[in-house]
Design an enzyme around this catalytic site. Structure first.
Site, mmCIF file in Angstrom:
data_model
loop_
_atom_site.group_PDB
_atom_site.id
_atom_site.type_symbol
_atom_site.label_atom_id
_atom_site.label_comp_id
_atom_site.label_asym_id
_atom_site.label_seq_id
_atom_site.Cartn_x
_atom_site.Cartn_y
_atom_site.Cartn_z
ATOM 1 N N HIS A 109 0.814 -1.224 0.000
ATOM 2 C CA HIS A 109 0.000 0.000 0.000
ATOM 3 C C HIS A 109 0.842 1.266 0.000
ATOM 4 O O HIS A 109 0.410 2.299 -0.502
ATOM 5 C CB HIS A 109 -1.050 -0.054 1.108
ATOM 6 C CG HIS A 109 -2.142 -1.017 0.763
ATOM 7 N ND1 HIS A 109 -2.091 -2.339 1.112
ATOM 8 C CD2 HIS A 109 -3.237 -0.864 -0.017
ATOM 9 C CE1 HIS A 109 -3.147 -2.963 0.603
ATOM 10 N NE2 HIS A 109 -3.854 -2.095 -0.089
ATOM 11 N N GLU A 115 -10.863 -11.425 -5.536
ATOM 12 C CA GLU A 115 -9.423 -11.355 -5.265
ATOM 13 C C GLU A 115 -8.901 -12.633 -4.615
ATOM 14 O O GLU A 115 -7.766 -12.692 -4.176
ATOM 15 C CB GLU A 115 -9.078 -10.110 -4.433
ATOM 16 C CG GLU A 115 -9.895 -9.927 -3.181
ATOM 17 C CD GLU A 115 -9.593 -8.615 -2.440
ATOM 18 O OE1 GLU A 115 -8.631 -7.917 -2.791
ATOM 19 O OE2 GLU A 115 -10.341 -8.310 -1.499
ATOM 20 N N ASP A 129 -4.302 -8.754 -4.803
ATOM 21 C CA ASP A 129 -4.433 -9.948 -3.973
ATOM 22 C C ASP A 129 -4.654 -11.198 -4.819
ATOM 23 O O ASP A 129 -4.146 -12.268 -4.475
ATOM 24 C CB ASP A 129 -5.592 -9.780 -2.980
ATOM 25 C CG ASP A 129 -5.165 -8.980 -1.764
ATOM 26 O OD1 ASP A 129 -4.075 -9.268 -1.238
ATOM 27 O OD2 ASP A 129 -5.892 -8.055 -1.367
#
Ligand code: PEP
Ligand code: MG
Length: 401
Positions: free
Chosen positions: A20, A261, A285
């Protein structure tokens, strides 16, 4: 904290392409190289140059290297200024196929919202950042006001808000996540919400109440099975019933969708499509779980293959199902804003892409410079290839960037 505008670049020992921290750096177009092992042991104070395209950091560069990097930097600025001329244009292919671009945002104050005129809406509002920037779980009123701001700003454009996706590399200072051997495989996101019902119910309540413009859609992260969808929707129905009992106004027709995901749910697309209003593929993911590689570990990046034919084949399966059922499907992982991947994905039938603000202009450019016919041919070939490198070479050969 340093204002983002003063940051020229970021280098760090931890992180990877889809961690992130990288996603946030990308949204501000800040060159970043993450996951450099022992960086702090090797680097003192002094001069450095970096090329984030190549993942190259050079300490105390010679005059020649310095000169070559100045040239690279100027080339980069020229490219950025050419890309910028596309920001206002429609994302439409050379042969007239309309594609829709959306923004990924992290908060109601996200700088990316300044770009909202150039997109069809918000494709991914990572609501967990509201929780992460706070010192307590945001209250019902705090949440209603945060979601309403974005919803009102976007007016008739849709705003897809993802419910709390905490865990993995995202933690809260005021709440102890369960200690686990493998947090990315553990009680994160929807799993945690189903276990901590008051937290989940407060967020769902806020979303339903905030949706006065009727443009908010709610999306569940980390859905692994059809049972997960049933469980999440049961909570939604309970929350609606309690709002009805309390006589509180809310948007009864709010649309609900899921993130795809986890490979198991991708393979169940035929069942999923009947239970949801829409879906969005979270390739960050999905790649991690499909290829069994920690997305945070840069030393494993050669195994984390975002252009792998295996990932493409899985996405194709989902895309075919959603297109056959005429249900909206988008891509909101980082490859949704990646000019190497977008042409193939368009060729596979994906029409909606959600991305960081910094990617909008360059993605519009690649869409406008190529035809759906080329993309379709390319996708067909890419799907029959054996390795990621073959896919990359194919795109580089046939796509005009
Ligand atoms: C993803 O997994 O692709 C995604 C968009 O969600 P996040 O990166 O926040 O996990
Ligand atoms: Mg995800």
């Amino acid at each position: 904290t340093i204002p983002f505008t003063l940051l020229l670049s970021i280098v760090a020992e931890l992180g990877s392409d889809t961690s992130h921290s990288a996603i946030i750096a990308r949204s501000y177009d800040i060159p970043a190289i993450l996951g450099i092992r022992d960086l702090l042991l090797k680097v003192g104070q002094g001069d450095a140059v970096l090329d984030a395209y190549e993942g190259l950091l050079i300490i105390n560069p010679s005059d020649d290297i310095r000169a070559s990097f100045i040239k690279k930097y100027n080339d980069h600025l020229t490219l950025l200024s050419v890309e910028k001329t596309y920001i206002n244009l429609d994302p439409i292919t050379l042969d007239g196929k309309q594609i829709n671009l959306f923004l990924n945002i992290e908060s109601n104050k996200d700088d990316a919202l300044k770009q909202s005129d150039y997109v069809s809406g918000i494709g991914l509002f990572r609501s967990e950042f509201l929780y992460m920037k706070n010192t307590h779980f945001p209250t019902l009123d705090e949440q209603i006001s945060a979601y309403s701001v974005v919803s009102k700003m976007m007016k008739d454009k849709k705003v897809t808000i993802r419910t709390l996706d905490i865990g993995g590399d995202k933690s809260l200072t005021y709440y102890a996540l369960p200690k686990e051997q493998n947090p990315f495989l553990g009680k994160r996101a929807l799993r945690l919400c189903l276990d901590e019902l008051p937290i989940f119910e407060t967020q769902l309540k806020a979303l339903l109440i905030a949706n006065t413009e009727r443009n908010i859609e709610v999306m569940f992260p980390m859905v692994g099975s059809v049972e997960d969808i049933h469980k999440a929707m049961a909570v939604v129905n309970r929350v609606k019933a309690s709002l009805d009992d309390e006589g509180i106004a809310y948007a009864k027709n709010t649309r609900f969708g899921v993130m795809i995901e986890i490979p198991s749910i991708a393979l169940m697309s035929e069942e999923v499509v009947k239970l949801v209003d829409f879906a969005s593929i979270g390739t960050n993911d999905l790649t991690q779980y499909l290829m069994a590689v920690d997305r945070m570990d840069a030393s494993l990046s050669e195994y984390y293959q975002t252009y792998s034919p295996a990932l493409l084949r899985l996405i194709k399966l989902v895309s075919d199902v959603f297109n056959n059922h005429n249900k909206p499907l988008s891509i909101c992982g980082e490859i949704g804003g990646d000019i190497l991947a977008v042409p193939i994905l368009i060729g596979m039938g994906i029409k909606n892409f959600s991305m960081s603000a910094s990617q909008i202009a360059r993605v519009k450019k690649v869409i406008r410079n190529n035809s759906l016919t080329t993309c379709t041919l390319l996708a067909k070939q890419a799907l029959s290839m054996s390795t990621q490198q073959e896919v990359i070479d194919l795109v580089k050969k046939h796509i005009i960037f």
